[in-house]
Write an enzyme that holds these catalytic residues in place. Sequence first.
Site, PDB file in Angstrom:
ATOM      1  N   TYR A 151      15.767  45.605   9.714  1.00 45.78           N
ATOM      2  CA  TYR A 151      16.231  46.368  10.867  1.00 45.78           C
ATOM      3  C   TYR A 151      17.752  46.378  10.895  1.00 45.78           C
ATOM      4  CZ  TYR A 151      16.850  41.742  13.057  1.00 45.78           C
ATOM      5  OH  TYR A 151      17.232  40.459  13.348  1.00 45.78           O
ATOM      6  N   PRO A 152      18.337  47.468  11.374  1.00 42.27           N
ATOM      7  CA  PRO A 152      19.784  47.504  11.579  1.00 42.27           C
ATOM      8  C   PRO A 152      20.116  47.059  12.997  1.00 42.27           C
ATOM      9  CG  PRO A 152      18.900  49.696  11.839  1.00 42.27           C
ATOM     10  CD  PRO A 152      17.724  48.791  11.536  1.00 42.27           C
ATOM     11  N   MET A 153      21.325  46.576  13.196  1.00 41.99           N
ATOM     12  CA  MET A 153      21.734  46.142  14.524  1.00 41.99           C
ATOM     13  C   MET A 153      23.245  46.283  14.681  1.00 41.99           C
ATOM     14  SD  MET A 153      21.897  41.998  14.496  1.00 41.99           S
ATOM     15  CE  MET A 153      22.895  42.148  15.974  1.00 41.99           C
ATOM     16  N   LYS A 155      26.617  45.164  17.690  1.00 46.48           N
ATOM     17  CA  LYS A 155      27.012  44.425  18.884  1.00 46.48           C
ATOM     18  C   LYS A 155      27.433  45.425  19.973  1.00 46.48           C
ATOM     19  CE  LYS A 155      26.615  40.009  17.906  1.00 46.48           C
ATOM     20  NZ  LYS A 155      25.903  40.057  16.637  1.00 46.48           N
ATOM     21  N   HIS A 178      23.222  30.564  18.658  1.00 50.26           N
ATOM     22  CA  HIS A 178      22.225  31.463  18.083  1.00 50.26           C
ATOM     23  C   HIS A 178      21.669  30.882  16.786  1.00 50.26           C
ATOM     24  CE1 HIS A 178      20.286  35.306  18.046  1.00 50.26           C
ATOM     25  NE2 HIS A 178      20.896  35.753  16.965  1.00 50.26           N
ATOM     26  N   GLN A 191      16.809  34.977   5.390  1.00 51.65           N
ATOM     27  CA  GLN A 191      17.421  36.219   5.833  1.00 51.65           C
ATOM     28  C   GLN A 191      18.587  36.593   4.942  1.00 51.65           C
ATOM     29  OE1 GLN A 191      20.680  36.168   7.100  1.00 51.65           O
ATOM     30  NE2 GLN A 191      20.880  33.958   6.943  1.00 51.65           N
ATOM     31  N   SER A 229      22.050  37.935  21.703  1.00 48.74           N
ATOM     32  CA  SER A 229      21.160  39.099  21.589  1.00 48.74           C
ATOM     33  C   SER A 229      20.871  39.739  22.939  1.00 48.74           C
ATOM     34  CB  SER A 229      19.831  38.696  20.934  1.00 48.74           C
ATOM     35  OG  SER A 229      20.011  38.359  19.580  1.00 48.74           O
TER      36      SER A 229
END
Length: 512
Positions: A151-153, A155, A178, A191, A229
Amino acid sequence: MVEAPQTDEGWFALHDFRTVDWDAWRDAPEHERRRAIEEGVAYLDSHEAVEDDEAGSTAVFSILGHKADFVVVHFRPTLDSLSRAERRFEQTALAAFTEQPTSYVSVTEVSGYVSDDYFEGNKEDVDTGLLRYIEGKLKPDIPDDTYMAFYPMSKRRGEKHNWYDLPFDERRELMSTHGDTGRKYAGKIKQVIASSVGFDDHEWGVTLFGDDPTDIKDIVYEMRFDEVSSLYGEFGQFYVGRRFPPSDLGAFLAGDAVPTSEFDDESHHHAHAHDEGGHHHHGESSHPGEGGHHHGGGDGSHHGGHPHGDTDDDDEADSEDIRGQLEDLNIYAGKPHGEDVYATVLYSEADAEELFDEVEGLRGNFDHYPTHVKTAVYEANERGRTAVVSIWETASAAETAAGFLSELPGIVERAGEESGFGTMGMFYTVKPDYQEDFVEKFGVVGGLLDDMDGHFDTDLMVNLEDENDMFIASQWRSQEDAMGFFRSDEFRDTVQWGRDVLADRPRHVFLA
């Protein structure tokens, strides 16, 4: 002015998603489908072998749902190499039956959240374990884990919550917290986080690998409750897939279950014992970049055997054969008298105390998993050799742990990779009053072994934390050579003597 963290870049990443034109595929003549499969397999084989460049990694995954049918994931040292890989696929006959609904381009990175010394030019002050961790993040392997999620994310840059308005120290603290969540999944999830700032629609691309898809769901869900998040994370579409070997492309297009080997009672993928990332160094941030989520085994002495170089099925059959032979000799061999556990054993040339400090941090992560039995550092009684032993209830967990342990200082060898036949007895818990006697007895037996045909070497390894906890590892030319020793009168005498000096029956272990 808000401080932007420094970054260092590594390999470039391309997630090449493809849909199949199933109507065209069904209507195509058999010879066209056969050619498409042959050229598709050749392309995937060539790129998984990285024949197109000097370094990198490639794998293909089936994708569930409507967004794509499969994805080819490439990591390469240059952006030009990714461009060639994409265009070479278009030259295959398979490409004519596919479309590219989406793709993602990014580059692996580490940032100033990880280490000040690394970016200030003081690399001699950076711990070697941390340097290996950084190297693994910049030049990642694709593990052989079964499932992948991507998945892309980005901020958030909203009016109320803007990540880029926060002071650097506050951002680093949020990322560290985190990372604490992610560390609980060490051994389950690997990851790869790559920056896509200036390259694609979001700021980072996150790829998760694991053998259990629910672990992927759990880590993403749990991390949603972290402030980094819940307040500052924005996410794109998610994709989940199942890895399969290039040779199964035809089965995949035919609608069969892949990988086919799993359904033929053959061994399926497990994590390799190298470049599996996930090693976290003493309180450092586990995030390679700003976007980072970190996501993550009734007789005396006995040697349990492990033949090398065979398939998993052959290993299991040989292990059962060894059990039977030992049972005939009245030697404890695991079943049916006790449980079976699986060990990963790696040998290191590093200082034992330095190694112990590193292992202690990993052990804290391993203890989160119910399948973890024990992880400890053992030092050879007579020569400069140190072993890291990690024992788990399942072979797959032990195999996964090997990936983390392989990044420890000075690792030179993994037990089970030698030629010939290796044996291992675990554990020997000696009564305190007999500890010196046990070591002396081993010296006598060791002298006998030195004169035996087919014997290469044997070590008595002593736990740094408990001198009464030991194991013996031997290397032989063949299983029959080892069995010759087990049949000897000297070994029988040792077994009988062991009943008096051991505090408990030794635990039988198979090498994962």
